[in-house]
Design a protein around this motif. Structure first.
Motif, PDB file in Angstrom:
ATOM      1  N   TRP A 109      12.902  44.422 132.940  1.00 48.78           N
ATOM      2  CA  TRP A 109      13.107  44.325 131.492  1.00 48.78           C
ATOM      3  C   TRP A 109      13.894  45.485 130.896  1.00 48.78           C
ATOM      4  O   TRP A 109      14.224  45.444 129.703  1.00 48.78           O
ATOM      5  CB  TRP A 109      11.741  44.222 130.802  1.00 48.78           C
ATOM      6  CG  TRP A 109      11.159  42.856 130.934  1.00 48.78           C
ATOM      7  CD1 TRP A 109      10.471  42.349 131.990  1.00 48.78           C
ATOM      8  CD2 TRP A 109      11.249  41.813 129.974  1.00 48.78           C
ATOM      9  NE1 TRP A 109      10.119  41.051 131.751  1.00 48.78           N
ATOM     10  CE2 TRP A 109      10.581  40.697 130.519  1.00 48.78           C
ATOM     11  CE3 TRP A 109      11.815  41.702 128.709  1.00 48.78           C
ATOM     12  CZ2 TRP A 109      10.477  39.490 129.834  1.00 48.78           C
ATOM     13  CZ3 TRP A 109      11.709  40.497 128.021  1.00 48.78           C
ATOM     14  CH2 TRP A 109      11.046  39.400 128.590  1.00 48.78           C
ATOM     15  N   GLN A 110      14.208  46.495 131.666  1.00 43.15           N
ATOM     16  CA  GLN A 110      14.912  47.634 131.082  1.00 43.15           C
ATOM     17  C   GLN A 110      16.264  47.263 130.466  1.00 43.15           C
ATOM     18  O   GLN A 110      16.582  47.721 129.370  1.00 43.15           O
ATOM     19  CB  GLN A 110      15.072  48.744 132.120  1.00 43.15           C
ATOM     20  CG  GLN A 110      13.807  49.569 132.310  1.00 43.15           C
ATOM     21  CD  GLN A 110      14.038  50.844 133.079  1.00 43.15           C
ATOM     22  OE1 GLN A 110      15.140  51.099 133.570  1.00 43.15           O
ATOM     23  NE2 GLN A 110      13.004  51.649 133.201  1.00 43.15           N
ATOM     24  N   PRO A 111      17.082  46.427 131.119  1.00 46.43           N
ATOM     25  CA  PRO A 111      18.335  46.037 130.461  1.00 46.43           C
ATOM     26  C   PRO A 111      18.127  45.180 129.217  1.00 46.43           C
ATOM     27  O   PRO A 111      19.040  45.060 128.381  1.00 46.43           O
ATOM     28  CB  PRO A 111      19.072  45.235 131.548  1.00 46.43           C
ATOM     29  CG  PRO A 111      18.440  45.636 132.831  1.00 46.43           C
ATOM     30  CD  PRO A 111      17.013  45.916 132.502  1.00 46.43           C
ATOM     31  N   ALA A 116      21.736  37.653 125.401  1.00 45.96           N
ATOM     32  CA  ALA A 116      22.505  38.895 125.386  1.00 45.96           C
ATOM     33  C   ALA A 116      23.987  38.561 125.251  1.00 45.96           C
ATOM     34  O   ALA A 116      24.838  39.122 125.894  1.00 45.96           O
ATOM     35  CB  ALA A 116      22.236  39.708 126.646  1.00 45.96           C
ATOM     36  N   GLN A 165      25.755  41.305 119.878  1.00 42.14           N
ATOM     37  CA  GLN A 165      24.784  42.268 120.371  1.00 42.14           C
ATOM     38  C   GLN A 165      24.016  42.872 119.200  1.00 42.14           C
ATOM     39  O   GLN A 165      24.543  42.997 118.085  1.00 42.14           O
ATOM     40  CB  GLN A 165      25.493  43.394 121.153  1.00 42.14           C
ATOM     41  CG  GLN A 165      26.182  42.921 122.405  1.00 42.14           C
ATOM     42  CD  GLN A 165      25.190  42.445 123.442  1.00 42.14           C
ATOM     43  OE1 GLN A 165      24.053  42.890 123.477  1.00 42.14           O
ATOM     44  NE2 GLN A 165      25.611  41.512 124.282  1.00 42.14           N
ATOM     45  N   ARG A 208      17.679  37.230 132.155  1.00 43.54           N
ATOM     46  CA  ARG A 208      18.883  37.842 132.721  1.00 43.54           C
ATOM     47  C   ARG A 208      19.758  36.803 133.409  1.00 43.54           C
ATOM     48  O   ARG A 208      20.991  36.913 133.409  1.00 43.54           O
ATOM     49  CB  ARG A 208      18.475  38.950 133.686  1.00 43.54           C
ATOM     50  CG  ARG A 208      17.843  40.137 132.965  1.00 43.54           C
ATOM     51  CD  ARG A 208      17.365  41.218 133.896  1.00 43.54           C
ATOM     52  NE  ARG A 208      18.467  41.845 134.633  1.00 43.54           N
ATOM     53  CZ  ARG A 208      18.320  42.924 135.399  1.00 43.54           C
ATOM     54  NH1 ARG A 208      17.116  43.493 135.505  1.00 43.54           N
ATOM     55  NH2 ARG A 208      19.356  43.432 136.039  1.00 43.54           N
ATOM     56  N   ARG A 255      10.461  46.889 135.492  1.00 43.59           N
ATOM     57  CA  ARG A 255      11.833  47.403 135.619  1.00 43.59           C
ATOM     58  C   ARG A 255      12.859  46.312 135.322  1.00 43.59           C
ATOM     59  O   ARG A 255      13.965  46.606 134.838  1.00 43.59           O
ATOM     60  CB  ARG A 255      12.034  47.951 137.034  1.00 43.59           C
ATOM     61  CG  ARG A 255      13.430  48.470 137.344  1.00 43.59           C
ATOM     62  CD  ARG A 255      13.779  49.684 136.525  1.00 43.59           C
ATOM     63  NE  ARG A 255      15.107  50.192 136.833  1.00 43.59           N
ATOM     64  CZ  ARG A 255      16.230  49.681 136.375  1.00 43.59           C
ATOM     65  NH1 ARG A 255      16.205  48.615 135.570  1.00 43.59           N
ATOM     66  NH2 ARG A 255      17.398  50.218 136.696  1.00 43.59           N
ATOM     67  N   THR A 305      10.260  49.396 127.547  1.00 42.45           N
ATOM     68  CA  THR A 305       9.749  48.903 128.826  1.00 42.45           C
ATOM     69  C   THR A 305       8.624  49.787 129.347  1.00 42.45           C
ATOM     70  O   THR A 305       7.584  49.296 129.804  1.00 42.45           O
ATOM     71  CB  THR A 305      10.886  48.831 129.859  1.00 42.45           C
ATOM     72  OG1 THR A 305      11.928  48.001 129.361  1.00 42.45           O
ATOM     73  CG2 THR A 305      10.374  48.264 131.173  1.00 42.45           C
ATOM     74  N   GLY A 314      15.312  48.087 126.870  1.00 41.73           N
ATOM     75  CA  GLY A 314      15.533  49.515 126.860  1.00 41.73           C
ATOM     76  C   GLY A 314      14.445  50.243 127.635  1.00 41.73           C
ATOM     77  O   GLY A 314      13.357  49.703 127.891  1.00 41.73           O
ATOM     78  N   ARG A 315      14.728  51.482 127.994  1.00 41.90           N
ATOM     79  CA  ARG A 315      13.812  52.253 128.831  1.00 41.90           C
ATOM     80  C   ARG A 315      12.507  52.570 128.113  1.00 41.90           C
ATOM     81  O   ARG A 315      11.415  52.442 128.686  1.00 41.90           O
ATOM     82  CB  ARG A 315      14.498  53.547 129.277  1.00 41.90           C
ATOM     83  CG  ARG A 315      15.673  53.329 130.210  1.00 41.90           C
ATOM     84  CD  ARG A 315      16.556  54.556 130.275  1.00 41.90           C
ATOM     85  NE  ARG A 315      15.818  55.735 130.713  1.00 41.90           N
ATOM     86  CZ  ARG A 315      15.685  56.109 131.979  1.00 41.90           C
ATOM     87  NH1 ARG A 315      16.255  55.392 132.937  1.00 41.90           N
ATOM     88  NH2 ARG A 315      15.029  57.187 132.293  1.00 41.90           N
TER      89      ARG A 315
END
Length: 506
Positions: A115-117, A8, A12, A163, A113, A124, A120-121
């Motif tokens: 993996w959301q960042p 990340a 981007q 992350r 949860r 995931t 994406g929502r």
């Protein structure tokens, strides 16, 4: 040469089209977790009688109401620790399964949860939906078995690894990475090691991941999770090498060979295909296997797209970890159980969901996107129908097996077996748990005594030797045969045992 993978970092990916405000407010992942809990409670957990064979082994280790069954070398004690607080309060199977169903749904939410960042929502939530609707995921969420918990730990560990290697990683990422790896190893030592290997390799090969806190977490997690297994290896089996050799022997001899055909035959059941003689003759089988055959194609497509958009890490890492976790089951074992690949399914759901979401959003709004979404809904509905059919079949089969265990236990009670007592033979462990007896065997994977010791114990303790054969085991010659109706088993009981004489006082 040093490999460089963009996580990340500064470059981007192109932002996805904005979502409607209503869609952003809907907690899709939480809804998936709730639906998963409800599905377990309605389809399996509530009203399901008794425990399965392996469940009785894990549960008996911490159940104060039953003697502990023999714990073989390949097993790990994580699931026993998980259910211990429940069993300390009650022996109700319904309470146990309800608690596990709720806990697995909660951990499903927490694991995905992470993996959301990264994805994406929407992606995931879709990944969690794909994984949670597999029949094997629904079936094992409320069972005292380790495979689902390894799968959820793998999802969380892989996410925290990404992350932790990204810019501005919080300190908790390193702690949580180590904790998730420790949990995976604690629940199933071999699976936890296979998960840690590609993560460690990535920290050495990828320049951006060579951070002391990351490497420390990747080393400390498996070590902490494996301490109990290693200590038990020295206490019971003579060391780590000896335990690994015994584990291989227990599994039928692990050596490199292709086991994918066996896995495909056992994909829809039975719950343990050993030996796997299932024939793919049912007309519904091809449709039931299409999703499994599509997994490598979809995973490869996801990897190709991730490379094209120059953000490969969130796709490649779970795919590599899924492949590593499948190695012992597709390339080393000679039998199969559908639960073995749960960790791989969980990890593959992430890149596949991201692929689907990105492909749909790449379409122009209007008719093309509407058509694509409609087609996906139709395919998913067909997938759900096949998964439900497999779940119903396997639940019925397991229900029948557990019912026979209970019938056998009731018959043994009628014949006079009351704790403290002993059962022996191939089917002894689960029936012993139902009866409240200890179990022992002189041969096979659960061998933990000798014929001489067993006969000596039978002389002072109510004992039953269980067999499907029409003659008693050699150590039970002269014992009385009692057919156990409805089970296919015959129990051989010795003459009524004499109580052990107390030592004379001096």
């Amino acid at each position: 040469m040093t490999a460089t993978i963009t996580t990340a970092g500064p470059r981007q990916p192109q932002p996805l089209p904005p979502q409607p405000a209503v869609g952003r407010r809907v907690p899709w992942l939480a809804l998936v977790a709730v639906a998963y809990a409800v599905a377990q409670l309605l389809l399996f957990a509530v009203g399901y009688p008794g425990l399965g064979w392996d469940e009785t082994v894990y549960v008996s280790q911490v159940d104060p109401r039953a003697p502990a069954a023999f714990f073989s070398a390949p097993r790990s004690r994580g699931i026993s620790y998980l259910v211990a607080p429940i069993l300390a309060v009650t022996g109700s199977v319904t309470v146990l399964r309800t608690a596990l169903a709720l806990a697995s749904a909660l951990v499903l939410y927490a694991a995905f949860r992470v993996w959301q960042p990264l994805l994406g929502r929407a992606a995931t939530a879709l990944a969690a939906l794909l994984f949670s609707t597999l029949w094997v995921t629904v079936l094992y969420g409320s069972q005292a078995m380790p495979n689902l918990w390894v799968a959820l730990a793998a999802v969380a560990a892989t996410g925290w690894c990404l992350r932790a290697t990204g810019p501005g990683a919080p300190r908790r990422a390193y702690v949580l990475l180590a904790s998730c790896l420790a949990a995976a190893v604690l629940f199933r030592f071999s699976d936890g090691v296979w998960l840690a290997l590609p993560l460690l390799a990535g920290s050495l090969v990828v320049r951006a991941w060579r951070r002391p806190p990351v490497v420390l977490a990747l080393l400390a997690g498996p070590m902490l999770g494996g301490l109990q297994w290693i200590a038990e290896a020295y206490a019971r089996f003579g060391g780590i090498g000896a335990r690994l050799r015994i584990s291989s022997s227990t599994e039928g001899g692990m050596h490199p060979h292709w086991n994918g055909g066996t896995a495909r035959r056992g994909l829809s059941g039975p719950l343990l295909c050993r030996p796997c003689t299932v024939q793919l003759t049912h007309p519904a089988h091809p449709a039931h296997h299409l999703w499994w055959l599509a997994l490598p194609v979809l995973a490869a497509s996801a990897c190709a797209m991730a490379v094209r958009v120059r953000r490969p890490a969130p796709t490649l890492l779970p795919v590599v970890c899924a492949a590593a976790l499948s190695v012992p089951y597709l390339l080393m074992l000679s039998y199969f159980a559908p639960r073995f690949l749960l960790p791989s399914y969980a990890l593959l759901s992430l890149p596949i969901a991201a692929l689907v979401v990105r492909a749909v959003r790449a379409l122009r709004s209007g008719t093309p996107r509407t058509f694509a979404i409609t087609a996906l809904i139709v395919f998913f509905a067909a997938h759900l129908s096949t998964q439900y059919a497999d779940l119903r079949t396997n639940v019925a089969d397991a229900r029948g097996v557990n019912a026979r265990y209970q019938v056998a236990a009731d018959e043994l009670h009628r014949l006079g077996l009351r704790p403290p007592c002993l059962t022996t033979g191939k089917h002894a462990p689960p029936i012993a748990y139902y009866t409240g007896c200890a179990s022992a065997d002189v041969s096979g994977n659960n061998s933990n005594t000798t014929p001489t010791a067993l006969r000596h114990r039978a002389a002072h303790e109510p004992t039953a030797a269980l067999t499907r054969k029409h003659h008693p085991p050699s150590y039970a010659s002269g014992w009385t045969a009692h057919h156990l109706p409805g089970t296919g088993l015959t129990a051989y009981l010795p003459p009524r045992p004499q109580p052990a004489r107390p030592e004379p006082s001096r």
